[in-house]
Design a protein around this motif. Structure first.
Motif, short mmCIF file in Angstrom:
data_model
loop_
_atom_site.label_atom_id
_atom_site.label_comp_id
_atom_site.label_asym_id
_atom_site.label_seq_id
_atom_site.Cartn_x
_atom_site.Cartn_y
_atom_site.Cartn_z
N ALA A 1 0.82 -1.21 0.00
CA ALA A 1 0.00 0.00 0.00
C ALA A 1 0.86 1.26 0.00
N PHE A 2 0.36 2.30 -0.64
CA PHE A 2 1.15 3.53 -0.73
C PHE A 2 1.31 4.19 0.63
N HIS A 3 0.36 3.98 1.54
CA HIS A 3 0.51 4.51 2.90
C HIS A 3 1.69 3.85 3.61
N ASP A 4 1.88 2.58 3.36
CA ASP A 4 3.02 1.86 3.94
C ASP A 4 4.33 2.36 3.35
N HIS A 5 4.33 2.63 2.05
CA HIS A 5 5.54 3.18 1.42
C HIS A 5 5.87 4.55 2.00
N HIS A 6 4.84 5.34 2.25
CA HIS A 6 5.06 6.65 2.86
C HIS A 6 5.65 6.51 4.26
N ALA A 7 5.13 5.58 5.04
CA ALA A 7 5.65 5.34 6.40
C ALA A 7 7.10 4.88 6.34
N CYS A 8 7.43 4.04 5.37
CA CYS A 8 8.80 3.55 5.21
C CYS A 8 9.74 4.70 4.87
N LEU A 9 9.34 5.53 3.92
CA LEU A 9 10.18 6.67 3.53
C LEU A 9 10.34 7.67 4.67
N THR A 10 9.27 7.89 5.42
CA THR A 10 9.34 8.79 6.57
C THR A 10 10.36 8.28 7.59
N ALA A 11 10.32 6.99 7.86
CA ALA A 11 11.28 6.40 8.81
C ALA A 11 12.71 6.51 8.28
N MET A 12 12.89 6.31 6.96
CA MET A 12 14.23 6.45 6.38
C MET A 12 14.76 7.87 6.53
N PHE A 13 13.89 8.86 6.30
CA PHE A 13 14.32 10.25 6.47
C PHE A 13 14.64 10.56 7.93
N GLU A 14 13.89 9.98 8.85
CA GLU A 14 14.20 10.17 10.27
C GLU A 14 15.55 9.54 10.62
N ILE A 15 15.85 8.37 10.03
CA ILE A 15 17.15 7.73 10.27
C ILE A 15 18.26 8.66 9.77
N LEU A 16 18.08 9.23 8.58
CA LEU A 16 19.09 10.15 8.05
C LEU A 16 19.26 11.36 8.96
N GLU A 17 18.16 11.87 9.47
CA GLU A 17 18.23 13.03 10.35
C GLU A 17 18.98 12.73 11.64
N VAL A 18 18.66 11.59 12.24
CA VAL A 18 19.31 11.22 13.51
C VAL A 18 20.78 10.86 13.27
N ALA A 19 21.05 10.10 12.22
CA ALA A 19 22.41 9.62 11.97
C ALA A 19 23.34 10.71 11.45
N SER A 20 22.80 11.84 11.02
CA SER A 20 23.66 12.89 10.48
C SER A 20 24.36 13.72 11.57
N ARG A 21 24.00 13.50 12.81
CA ARG A 21 24.63 14.24 13.90
C ARG A 21 26.09 13.80 14.06
N ALA A 22 26.99 14.75 14.07
CA ALA A 22 28.43 14.45 14.16
C ALA A 22 28.78 13.78 15.48
N ASP A 23 28.16 14.20 16.58
CA ASP A 23 28.48 13.59 17.87
C ASP A 23 28.05 12.13 17.92
N LEU A 24 26.96 11.79 17.26
CA LEU A 24 26.52 10.40 17.21
C LEU A 24 27.50 9.56 16.41
N LYS A 25 27.97 10.10 15.30
CA LYS A 25 28.93 9.36 14.48
C LYS A 25 30.19 9.03 15.27
N SER A 26 30.73 10.01 15.97
CA SER A 26 31.95 9.75 16.73
C SER A 26 31.68 8.79 17.88
N ASP A 27 30.52 8.92 18.54
CA ASP A 27 30.16 7.98 19.61
C ASP A 27 30.06 6.55 19.09
N LEU A 28 29.43 6.38 17.92
CA LEU A 28 29.29 5.05 17.35
C LEU A 28 30.63 4.45 16.98
N LEU A 29 31.51 5.25 16.38
CA LEU A 29 32.84 4.75 16.03
C LEU A 29 33.62 4.35 17.28
#
Length: 110
Positions: free
Chosen positions: A33-61
């Motif tokens: 369903a297209f609503h499910d595709h929208h939810a998937c894309l929304t979650a992907m954009f949220e992952i990009l937003e959270v993962a783009s933080r520099a402090d998180l990247k250094s913490d993860l490494l």
């Protein structure tokens, strides 16, 4: 929305949020369903937003390096059976990345 509060610190709450987002992407990815595709894309954009933080990247490494060091110490301990340890990628060496200079696992398999 899931809220992560006390007694967790901000880093753990962020990692739990990322885990929840990845689970959400996996869930909606196979739907038609297209609503499910929208939810998937929304979650992907949220992952990009959270993962783009520099402090998180250094913490993860740092956390990945700490875990690798801990497991290597266990692997070389004669009192511990290597068969009980989790198998790891066949490329244990670490080389500096030519792009940013950070240490990334080198892998001839690509």
């Amino acid at each position: 929305m899931i809220t992560y509060e006390y007694p967790l610190n901000e880093r753990v709450r962020t990692l739990l949020r990322l885990e929840d987002l990845y689970d959400r992407v996996r869930f909606f990815l196979d739907k038609d369903a297209f609503h499910d595709h929208h939810a998937c894309l929304t979650a992907m954009f949220e992952i990009l937003e959270v993962a783009s933080r520099a402090d998180l990247k250094s913490d993860l490494l740092q956390e990945l390096d700490r875990q690798r060091t801990f497991l290597e110490a266990l692997r070389h301990n004669p009192a511990i059976s290597e068969a009980k340890l989790p198998s790891h990628h066949p490329c244990p060496q670490v080389t500096p990345s030519p792009i940013c200079g950070c240490s990334l696992p080198a892998c001839p398999a690509g």
